[in-house]
Design a protein around this motif. Structure first.
Motif, PDB file in Angstrom:
ATOM      1  N   ASP A   1      46.187 -36.714  71.759  1.00 12.34           N
ATOM      2  CA  ASP A   1      46.276 -37.434  70.495  1.00 12.34           C
ATOM      3  C   ASP A   1      44.938 -37.226  69.783  1.00 12.34           C
ATOM      4  O   ASP A   1      43.886 -37.577  70.333  1.00 12.34           O
ATOM      5  CB  ASP A   1      46.523 -38.916  70.756  1.00 12.34           C
TER       6      ASP A   1
ATOM      7  N   SER B   1      41.989 -30.343  61.053  1.00 19.55           N
ATOM      8  CA  SER B   1      41.472 -31.526  60.379  1.00 19.55           C
ATOM      9  C   SER B   1      39.952 -31.464  60.345  1.00 19.55           C
ATOM     10  O   SER B   1      39.314 -30.945  61.258  1.00 19.55           O
ATOM     11  CB  SER B   1      41.958 -32.808  61.058  1.00 19.55           C
TER      12      SER B   1
ATOM     13  N   GLU C   1      43.420 -38.760  67.628  1.00 19.53           N
ATOM     14  CA  GLU C   1      42.618 -39.987  67.466  1.00 19.53           C
ATOM     15  C   GLU C   1      41.688 -40.226  68.659  1.00 19.53           C
ATOM     16  O   GLU C   1      40.675 -40.903  68.524  1.00 19.53           O
ATOM     17  CB  GLU C   1      43.535 -41.199  67.278  1.00 19.53           C
ATOM     18  N   ASP C   2      42.024 -39.674  69.825  1.00 18.87           N
ATOM     19  CA  ASP C   2      41.185 -39.855  71.013  1.00 18.87           C
ATOM     20  C   ASP C   2      39.836 -39.156  70.886  1.00 18.87           C
ATOM     21  O   ASP C   2      38.913 -39.444  71.644  1.00 18.87           O
ATOM     22  CB  ASP C   2      41.895 -39.340  72.269  1.00 18.87           C
TER      23      ASP C   2
ATOM     24  N   GLU D   1      48.579 -30.752  66.411  1.00 19.61           N
ATOM     25  CA  GLU D   1      48.316 -31.497  65.182  1.00 19.61           C
ATOM     26  C   GLU D   1      47.727 -30.670  64.042  1.00 19.61           C
ATOM     27  O   GLU D   1      47.523 -31.180  62.953  1.00 19.61           O
ATOM     28  CB  GLU D   1      47.415 -32.694  65.487  1.00 19.61           C
TER      29      GLU D   1
ATOM     30  N   THR E   1      33.550 -38.565  64.028  1.00 16.42           N
ATOM     31  CA  THR E   1      34.137 -39.446  63.024  1.00 16.42           C
ATOM     32  C   THR E   1      34.938 -38.630  62.015  1.00 16.42           C
ATOM     33  O   THR E   1      34.756 -37.419  61.900  1.00 16.42           O
ATOM     34  CB  THR E   1      33.046 -40.238  62.272  1.00 16.42           C
ATOM     35  N   LYS E   2      35.791 -39.326  61.272  1.00 14.99           N
ATOM     36  CA  LYS E   2      36.565 -38.678  60.209  1.00 14.99           C
ATOM     37  C   LYS E   2      35.769 -38.606  58.908  1.00 14.99           C
ATOM     38  O   LYS E   2      36.071 -37.789  58.048  1.00 14.99           O
ATOM     39  CB  LYS E   2      37.854 -39.452  59.952  1.00 14.99           C
TER      40      LYS E   2
ATOM     41  N   TYR F   1      37.816 -39.338  68.249  1.00  5.66           N
ATOM     42  CA  TYR F   1      36.892 -40.104  67.416  1.00  5.66           C
ATOM     43  C   TYR F   1      36.265 -41.256  68.197  1.00  5.66           C
ATOM     44  O   TYR F   1      36.499 -42.424  67.923  1.00  5.66           O
ATOM     45  CB  TYR F   1      37.615 -40.583  66.155  1.00  5.66           C
ATOM     46  N   LYS F   2      35.429 -40.880  69.154  1.00  2.07           N
ATOM     47  CA  LYS F   2      34.718 -41.818  70.027  1.00  2.07           C
ATOM     48  C   LYS F   2      33.351 -41.238  70.334  1.00  2.07           C
ATOM     49  O   LYS F   2      33.002 -40.153  69.890  1.00  2.07           O
ATOM     50  CB  LYS F   2      35.506 -42.028  71.321  1.00  2.07           C
TER      51      LYS F   2
END
Length: 153
Positions: free
Chosen positions: A91, A62, A93-94, A59, A145-146, A96-97
């Motif tokens: 992924d 970021s 997104e995984d 990816e 977090t983003k 951001y926990k």
């Protein structure tokens, strides 16, 4: 990975090479890494805030932020440069926990260390090099977090 960590953390330390070797032996090759900085302060209850860049094999790069509370026998403050190996992140997104953490640290002017944090299959191995005056053992979590937020929960 050794060159990237040495360049970012500031040195070709034998101790750094041994930490990376241990992580590779325990979990193989990571599919991403995070470089960034963080600040921590604690007096029984602690707070940690950080920001950096995630470089992922698929990816790309970021921006990300992390924060988290802790509680334990812990007192002091330190600032660190962080180089974290990221395993099994298929992924982005995984990430951001919240990742639970048990940590022990001792900074007397400077310090160096690594621990593992895991949620599901995703494993994060942050390597920290920092300065400050801090000693303790604590329980807590890191929440990635983003967006930046000053609320630690």
């Amino acid at each position: 990975m050794v060159n990237a960590a040495s360049d970012f953390l500031g040195g070709g330390s034998e101790a750094l090479a041994k930490l990376l070797e241990k992580a590779f032996k325990d979990h193989g090759r990571p599919n991403g890494y995070i470089i960034g900085t963080e600040g921590i302060a604690a007096l029984v209850v602690g707070l940690r805030y950080g920001d950096g860049t995630l470089s992922h094999k698929v990816e790309g790069d970021s921006r990300l932020y992390w924060k988290g509370p802790s509680i334990g026998l812990d007192a002091g403050a330190n600032g660190s440069r962080v180089f974290a190996l990221v395993y099994n992140l298929h992924d982005g997104e995984d990430l951001y926990k919240r990742y639970p953490a048990v940590e022990g640290s001792f900074y007397y002017v400077g310090g160096f260390g690594m621990n593992y944090q895991q949620r599901g299959d995703v494993i994060i191995a942050p390597i920290r090099v920092g300065v400050g005056l801090r000693a303790g053992v604590n329980l807590g979590y890191l929440h990635f977090t983003k967006d930046r937020s000053w609320i630690p929960f």
